[in-house]
Design an enzyme around this catalytic site. Structure first.
Site, short mmCIF file in Angstrom:
data_model
loop_
_atom_site.label_atom_id
_atom_site.label_comp_id
_atom_site.label_asym_id
_atom_site.label_seq_id
_atom_site.Cartn_x
_atom_site.Cartn_y
_atom_site.Cartn_z
N GLY A 1 37.17 46.87 34.67
CA GLY A 1 37.75 45.68 34.44
C GLY A 1 36.80 44.51 35.00
N MET B 1 35.28 52.45 38.87
CA MET B 1 33.95 52.43 38.46
C MET B 1 34.10 50.90 38.21
SD MET B 1 33.03 55.79 36.49
CE MET B 1 31.33 55.53 36.84
N ALA C 1 33.59 44.80 35.37
CA ALA C 1 32.36 44.74 34.58
C ALA C 1 32.74 43.99 33.37
CB ALA C 1 31.96 46.10 34.13
N PRO D 1 35.84 54.15 32.32
CA PRO D 1 36.98 54.81 32.47
C PRO D 1 37.98 53.26 33.14
CG PRO D 1 35.83 56.21 33.33
CD PRO D 1 34.75 55.14 32.82
N ASP E 1 34.40 42.87 43.01
CA ASP E 1 33.62 43.74 42.28
C ASP E 1 32.84 43.20 41.06
OD1 ASP E 1 33.95 45.98 43.92
OD2 ASP E 1 35.12 47.02 42.63
N LYS F 1 29.65 51.01 37.76
CA LYS F 1 29.20 51.34 39.08
C LYS F 1 29.87 52.50 39.87
CE LYS F 1 32.88 49.96 41.87
NZ LYS F 1 33.44 50.58 42.59
O1 C5P Z 1 38.74 41.73 45.21
P1 C5P Z 1 39.68 42.70 44.27
O2 C5P Z 1 40.51 42.01 43.22
O3 C5P Z 1 38.96 43.65 43.40
O4 C5P Z 1 40.72 43.59 45.15
C1 C5P Z 1 41.68 44.16 44.77
C2 C5P Z 1 42.42 44.46 46.01
O5 C5P Z 1 41.97 45.42 46.56
C3 C5P Z 1 42.74 43.43 47.08
O6 C5P Z 1 44.00 42.81 46.90
C4 C5P Z 1 42.98 44.25 48.32
O7 C5P Z 1 44.27 44.81 48.46
C5 C5P Z 1 42.07 45.39 48.03
N1 C5P Z 1 40.28 45.10 48.69
C6 C5P Z 1 40.26 45.16 50.14
N2 C5P Z 1 39.26 44.76 50.72
C7 C5P Z 1 38.32 44.62 49.89
C8 C5P Z 1 38.32 44.68 48.54
C9 C5P Z 1 39.41 44.85 47.92
O8 C5P Z 1 41.60 45.22 50.86
N3 C5P Z 1 36.94 44.09 50.16
#
Ligand code: C5P
Length: 309
Positions: A112, A109, A114, A104, A146, A19
């Protein structure tokens, strides 16, 4: 290549897209450390594959682009996805997941995520669970912000942490070029840098101090019309300044793609991949040639995770 899987009878293969966030508006930091988002995801035609095969216990192998950068144990997001789905149904995650990477790694993108999305769909089919699309998205949301989107594909507005999705109409195909950088950027580090830059600018970084993020109606209309010129005028990423601050060389990459004919350039998600919107296929090929061998051309929108032969 390492630990390549042999073809196995009864295996299920899922193809899943990358994405780009064509809008990524970031609100203030919430008490739970996450940020409220208004983001528009667009699925692009760069794909990973995840092959799920019966196995005595959970096992992960991988081949392809950048696999030395991904863990092959229970911490892999695809492994956690299989374990979470199995636990929900009171099962043991008896599956061998083989990941074939072309998205990548740590590139902004959602590669992980996905793979986790693909693992959910592949395990659902392998184990005959019959989970609904909504149920798979809800298990995915517990794994990462994501993860739900690659199950859906196309384009969608993401609110909340980015995991609450509303599908959006896309009226045509968009030509993209992606400049893949050496080495990833940590998503939490980029959000942290965004907070730091906001504090430094005197705007504050907490929810309540930063305006509530909202979808850009012009961008939603540009997607609906399929007009790349209209879309180019609306691309926006609040994490871009933070990614460039952590990786200053990205500014040169963004400039190089624009000079080579891109209508607009932006950092993809939390970076460091840079995304370039081209007016047509020929210009996309020219931009990719200028950016060098690490540049990839892809069409959008792409379909969501799909079981393939
Ligand atoms: O949800 P995900 O594991 O992808 O998020 C990884 C990190 O990115 C979170 O621990 C946080 O630090 C940051 N994040 C955030 N706000 C979001 C999504 C991600 O601060 N809406």
């Amino acid at each position: 290549m390492r630990n390549q899987a042999d073809p196995v009878d009864g295996a299920v293969t899922v193809r899943v897209p990358a994405k780009v966030n064509v809008q990524l508006s970031v609100g203030g930091r919430r008490p739970d450390g996450f940020h409220d988002l208004a983001t528009v995801f667009l699925a692009v035609g760069l794909y990973d594959r995840v092959v799920a095969a019966p196995a005595p216990e959970l096992r992960i192998t991988a081949e392809g682009l950048g696999v030395d950068g991904i863990p092959l144990d229970g911490t892999n997001l695809a492994a956690r996805a299989a374990a979470a789905l199995a636990a929900r149904y009171g099962l043991e995650p008896r599956v061998h997941l083989h990941i074939v990477k072309d998205i990548p790694v740590a590139g902004g993108m959602a590669g992980g995520s996905a793979d986790a999305a693909a693992a959910l769909l592949a395990c659902d089919r392998l184990w005959g669970l019959g989970a609904s699309a909504q149920e798979l998205r809800s298990v995915g949301a517990q794994l990462g912000s994501d993860v739900p989107f690659p199950l859906l594909g196309g384009a969608a507005l993401g609110t909340g942490r980015g995991d609450v999705l509303t599908p959006l109409e896309v009226g045509g195909s968009f030509h993209w070029v992606f400049a893949v950088a050496d080495g990833g950027l940590s998503t939490p580090a980029v959000y942290g840098e965004c907070d730091r830059l906001r504090r430094e600018g005197g705007d504050g970084d907490l929810a309540g101090q930063v305006p509530e993020p909202a979808a850009d109606p012009g961008l939603v209309e540009a997607l609906r019309s399929g007009d790349p010129y209209a879309l180019a005028g609306c691309l926006a990423n609040d994490l871009q300044a933070a990614a460039v601050s952590l990786r200053p060389g990205l500014a040169d990459t963004l400039d190089a793609g624009t000079e080579a004919g891109a209508l607009a350039a932006l950092v993809s998600g939390s970076g460091p991949t840079c995304a370039f919107l081209a007016p047509d296929a020929d210009t996309a090929a020219k931009i990719a040639a200028t950016l060098g061998p690490a540049a990839r051309v892809a069409l959008a929108p792409a379909p969501g995770a799909t079981v393939v032969d």
